[in-house]
Design an enzyme around this catalytic site. Structure first.
Site, short mmCIF file in Angstrom:
data_model
loop_
_atom_site.label_atom_id
_atom_site.label_comp_id
_atom_site.label_asym_id
_atom_site.label_seq_id
_atom_site.Cartn_x
_atom_site.Cartn_y
_atom_site.Cartn_z
NE ARG A 6 -4.12 -1.29 0.16
CZ ARG A 6 -4.55 -2.41 -0.80
NH1 ARG A 6 -3.53 -2.80 -1.56
NH2 ARG A 6 -5.47 -2.99 -0.72
CD GLU A 32 -2.94 3.21 -5.19
OE1 GLU A 32 -3.99 2.76 -5.38
OE2 GLU A 32 -2.15 2.57 -4.58
CG HIS A 83 -3.10 -0.55 -6.69
ND1 HIS A 83 -3.55 -0.10 -5.53
CD2 HIS A 83 -3.13 -2.00 -6.40
CE1 HIS A 83 -3.78 -0.84 -4.66
NE2 HIS A 83 -3.55 -2.06 -5.22
#
Ligand code: DGY
Length: 320
Positions: free
Chosen positions: A237, A266, A285
């Site tokens: 993360r 993000e 991601h």
């Protein structure tokens, strides 16, 4: 009457079909996240929500959804969900563990090798028409074989990364809340404190959950403790790494390279320094984005959701 379900994004069709076979679904039919205000409005009459890591599931949302019986997330990570708030209201929360372990471990190695062997720079070099000859000094990087790999977080994905490291003859260090039984025997991995791992590793790869304890675990001091030749990989993360400190470390040569599948926030703005530094790779991601794995994640999320609306135990539940 069929249970009413909100699916917050286009997901693999099989997941939608499985839910639609038993429920009245409302699909946010988009590749972009549902706006917060719309989400709060749409959950008002729903019995279940099939959500992604882009939705914040908190008290505000739970207040807006008085009929909610289950939260089913199509991801293994659930740091976007206030699990305690769901538990207080007796709402089970489902996730998709296990299925993305190998896929994410594969991708970690893709990032690690791309950074070490400067694949992205090589592609850009050729595309820019700069390739005029074979160069004895061109785009050199470190070897993987025999190097030291430091794994931060030796859960399922960390262990799958370690298994692959054995093929590269690597020395494996790891850190976690405590030593993990069996990994010394299976992978020859040595448990060390974070400081030692950072100081001795040629590659540091992050596989820890994002919690208040791991937030900005890799900060300026941690980066300072790493070798100047070290490469940092993050497929966990974004919040585990302090990005301002990382920019500084990459600019000043405190570490050599970073490869990030995840960022904070993000998406990372296109003008963020990490996107443009020559010694940093940022991808959007996608570590779990193999066709088979995303398909399995979609079906697992559907199974959790259907169990929840029936009042049955979720096959994969994160709260007690
Ligand atoms: C997860 O599942 O938590 C990943 O980050 C996305 O697949």
């Amino acid at each position: 009457m069929k249970p009413k379900v909100l699916i917050t994004r286009r997901v693999p069709q099989i997941g939608i079909d499985m839910v639609a076979a038993h429920c009245d679904i409302e699909l946010w039919d988009s590749d972009l996240p549902i706006p917060r205000a719309t989400l709060l409005e749409k959950v008002a009459d729903k019995d279940a929500i099939y959500c992604l890591l882009t939705e914040r599931i908190d008290d505000e949302l739970l207040d807006a959804a008085p009929n909610l019986k289950v939260v089913s997330q199509m991801a293994v990570g659930f740091d976007n969900i206030d699990v305690a708030a769901c538990t207080r209201r007796g709402i089970p929360v489902g996730n998709t563990p296990g299925v993305l372990t190998e896929t994410t471990a594969d991708f970690t190695w893709a990032l690690l090798m791309s950074a070490a062997r400067r694949i992205v720079e090589g592609v850009e070099y050729v595309r820019a028409g700069q390739w005029v000859t074979w160069g004895p000094l061109l785009l050199m990087g470190p070897d993987l074989y025999g190097a030291t790999l430091g794994i931060v977080g030796m859960g399922r994905i960390g262990q799958a990364v370690a298994r692959r490291a054995m093929g590269f003859g690597m020395r494996i260090l790891y850190t976690d809340a405590q030593p993990i039984p069996g990994v010394a025997e299976e992978f020859g991995a040595h448990y060390v404190e974070l400081d030692q791992l950072l100081a001795e590793s040629d590659f540091v790869t992050l596989h820890t959950n994002l919690t208040p304890q791991t937030y900005h675990m890799i900060d300026a001091a941690a980066l300072q403790a790493m070798k100047p030749t070290a490469i940092l990989i993050n497929a966990a993360r974004g919040g585990v790494v302090d990005h301002d400190a990382l920019v500084e470390a990459l600019r000043t040569g405190q570490i050599a390279y970073a490869a990030l599948d995840v960022t904070e926030p993000e998406p990372l703005p296109a003008d963020h320094p990490l996107v443009h530094l020559p010694n940093c790779i940022v991808v959007p991601h996608i570590a779990s984005a193999s066709i088979a794995t995303r398909t399995k994640m979609a079906t697992m999320a559907a199974e959790n959701l259907l169990a929840g609306v029936r009042g049955e135990p979720l096959p994969n539940r994160v709260n007690p």
